[in-house]
Design a protein around this motif. Sequence first.
Motif, PDB file in Angstrom:
ATOM      1  N   VAL A   2       0.808  -1.223   0.000  1.00 12.28           N
ATOM      2  CA  VAL A   2       0.000   0.000   0.000  1.00 12.28           C
ATOM      3  C   VAL A   2       0.841   1.272   0.000  1.00 12.28           C
ATOM      4  CG1 VAL A   2      -1.958  -1.149   1.088  1.00 12.28           C
ATOM      5  CG2 VAL A   2      -0.249  -0.018   2.523  1.00 12.28           C
ATOM      6  N   GLY A   3       2.157   1.131   0.185  1.00  9.45           N
ATOM      7  CA  GLY A   3       3.036   2.290   0.161  1.00  9.45           C
ATOM      8  C   GLY A   3       4.455   1.891  -0.184  1.00  9.45           C
ATOM      9  N   VAL A   4       5.210   2.853  -0.703  1.00  6.97           N
ATOM     10  CA  VAL A   4       6.587   2.575  -1.088  1.00  6.97           C
ATOM     11  C   VAL A   4       7.440   3.837  -0.934  1.00  6.97           C
ATOM     12  CG1 VAL A   4       6.161   3.056  -3.538  1.00  6.97           C
ATOM     13  CG2 VAL A   4       8.056   1.602  -2.900  1.00  6.97           C
ATOM     14  N   HIS A   5       8.695   3.644  -0.495  1.00  7.48           N
ATOM     15  CA  HIS A   5       9.726   4.691  -0.469  1.00  7.48           C
ATOM     16  C   HIS A   5      10.901   4.176  -1.285  1.00  7.48           C
ATOM     17  CE1 HIS A   5       8.496   7.631   2.487  1.00  7.48           C
ATOM     18  NE2 HIS A   5       8.464   6.780   3.468  1.00  7.48           N
TER      19      HIS A   5
ATOM     20  N   ILE B 149      23.319  10.153   6.089  1.00  2.00           N
ATOM     21  CA  ILE B 149      22.358  10.853   5.236  1.00  2.00           C
ATOM     22  C   ILE B 149      21.738   9.875   4.243  1.00  2.00           C
ATOM     23  CG2 ILE B 149      22.095  12.601   3.434  1.00  2.00           C
ATOM     24  CD1 ILE B 149      24.346  14.147   4.768  1.00  2.00           C
ATOM     25  N   GLY B 150      20.422   9.969   4.109  1.00  2.00           N
ATOM     26  CA  GLY B 150      19.708   9.232   3.075  1.00  2.00           C
ATOM     27  C   GLY B 150      18.781  10.199   2.365  1.00  2.00           C
ATOM     28  N   HIS B 151      18.578   9.997   1.105  1.00  2.00           N
ATOM     29  CA  HIS B 151      17.699  10.857   0.327  1.00  2.00           C
ATOM     30  C   HIS B 151      16.499  10.045  -0.138  1.00  2.00           C
ATOM     31  CE1 HIS B 151      20.572  14.156   0.082  1.00  2.00           C
ATOM     32  NE2 HIS B 151      21.492  13.224  -0.051  1.00  2.00           N
ATOM     33  N   ILE B 152      15.309  10.521   0.195  1.00  5.15           N
ATOM     34  CA  ILE B 152      14.097   9.874  -0.282  1.00  5.15           C
ATOM     35  C   ILE B 152      13.806  10.423  -1.665  1.00  5.15           C
ATOM     36  CG2 ILE B 152      11.628   9.548   0.069  1.00  5.15           C
ATOM     37  CD1 ILE B 152      12.182   9.808   3.083  1.00  5.15           C
ATOM     38  N   HIS B 153      13.841   9.556  -2.650  1.00  3.01           N
ATOM     39  CA  HIS B 153      13.629   9.980  -4.024  1.00  3.01           C
ATOM     40  C   HIS B 153      12.178   9.874  -4.448  1.00  3.01           C
ATOM     41  CE1 HIS B 153      17.690  10.795  -5.600  1.00  3.01           C
ATOM     42  NE2 HIS B 153      18.018  10.138  -4.509  1.00  3.01           N
ATOM     43  N   ASP B 154      11.481   8.875  -3.977  1.00  6.84           N
ATOM     44  CA  ASP B 154      10.079   8.696  -4.354  1.00  6.84           C
ATOM     45  C   ASP B 154       9.308   8.164  -3.159  1.00  6.84           C
ATOM     46  OD1 ASP B 154      10.158   9.176  -7.305  1.00  6.84           O
ATOM     47  OD2 ASP B 154      11.543   7.486  -7.220  1.00  6.84           O
ATOM     48  N   THR B 155       8.084   8.613  -3.030  1.00 11.32           N
ATOM     49  CA  THR B 155       7.162   8.097  -2.030  1.00 11.32           C
ATOM     50  C   THR B 155       5.797   7.995  -2.677  1.00 11.32           C
ATOM     51  OG1 THR B 155       8.360   9.128  -0.202  1.00 11.32           O
ATOM     52  CG2 THR B 155       6.082   8.517   0.216  1.00 11.32           C
ATOM     53  N   ALA B 156       5.144   6.876  -2.452  1.00 10.69           N
ATOM     54  CA  ALA B 156       3.796   6.703  -2.990  1.00 10.69           C
ATOM     55  C   ALA B 156       2.981   5.890  -1.997  1.00 10.69           C
ATOM     56  CB  ALA B 156       3.839   5.990  -4.332  1.00 10.69           C
ATOM     57  N   VAL B 157       1.726   6.279  -1.823  1.00  6.95           N
ATOM     58  CA  VAL B 157       0.795   5.563  -0.952  1.00  6.95           C
ATOM     59  C   VAL B 157      -0.541   5.497  -1.671  1.00  6.95           C
ATOM     60  CG1 VAL B 157      -0.384   5.571   1.289  1.00  6.95           C
ATOM     61  CG2 VAL B 157       1.972   6.395   1.130  1.00  6.95           C
ATOM     62  N   LEU B 158      -1.155   4.321  -1.669  1.00 10.96           N
ATOM     63  CA  LEU B 158      -2.487   4.197  -2.267  1.00 10.96           C
ATOM     64  C   LEU B 158      -3.457   5.146  -1.578  1.00 10.96           C
ATOM     65  CD1 LEU B 158      -2.868   0.325  -2.667  1.00 10.96           C
ATOM     66  CD2 LEU B 158      -2.302   2.009  -4.420  1.00 10.96           C
ATOM     67  N   ALA B 159      -4.351   5.727  -2.348  1.00 10.88           N
ATOM     68  CA  ALA B 159      -5.275   6.744  -1.829  1.00 10.88           C
ATOM     69  C   ALA B 159      -6.033   6.268  -0.596  1.00 10.88           C
ATOM     70  CB  ALA B 159      -6.247   7.167  -2.930  1.00 10.88           C
ATOM     71  N   ALA B 160      -6.466   5.040  -0.584  1.00  9.62           N
ATOM     72  CA  ALA B 160      -7.256   4.523   0.544  1.00  9.62           C
ATOM     73  C   ALA B 160      -6.456   4.433   1.842  1.00  9.62           C
ATOM     74  CB  ALA B 160      -7.809   3.144   0.192  1.00  9.62           C
ATOM     75  N   HIS B 161      -5.137   4.510   1.772  1.00  4.60           N
ATOM     76  CA  HIS B 161      -4.288   4.363   2.948  1.00  4.60           C
ATOM     77  C   HIS B 161      -3.582   5.656   3.350  1.00  4.60           C
ATOM     78  CE1 HIS B 161      -4.741  -0.001   3.257  1.00  4.60           C
ATOM     79  NE2 HIS B 161      -4.906   0.075   1.939  1.00  4.60           N
TER      80      HIS B 161
END
Length: 62
Positions: A28-31, A42-54
């Motif tokens: 339901v989500g990804v980084h 140091i870490g860099h978050i390049h992409d984040t996505a979460v399904l709308a329902a969550h």
Amino acid sequence: MWWDAHGFGRAPRQRVVVAVDDSTRQVVGVHVVHSYPHRREIGHIHDTAVLAAHRGHGLGRR
């Protein structure tokens, strides 16, 4: 490679971290996170996505 030319020594590491709904086993989500051998703190978050329902349930805080 770019990182060698700029003195980084080694390529960045890419990690993909997923959140899974325990009841459905659905992702339901990804980084996507990049970290660098020369700057382990140091870490860099390049992409984040979460399904709308969550969204809004605090997945990023768990």
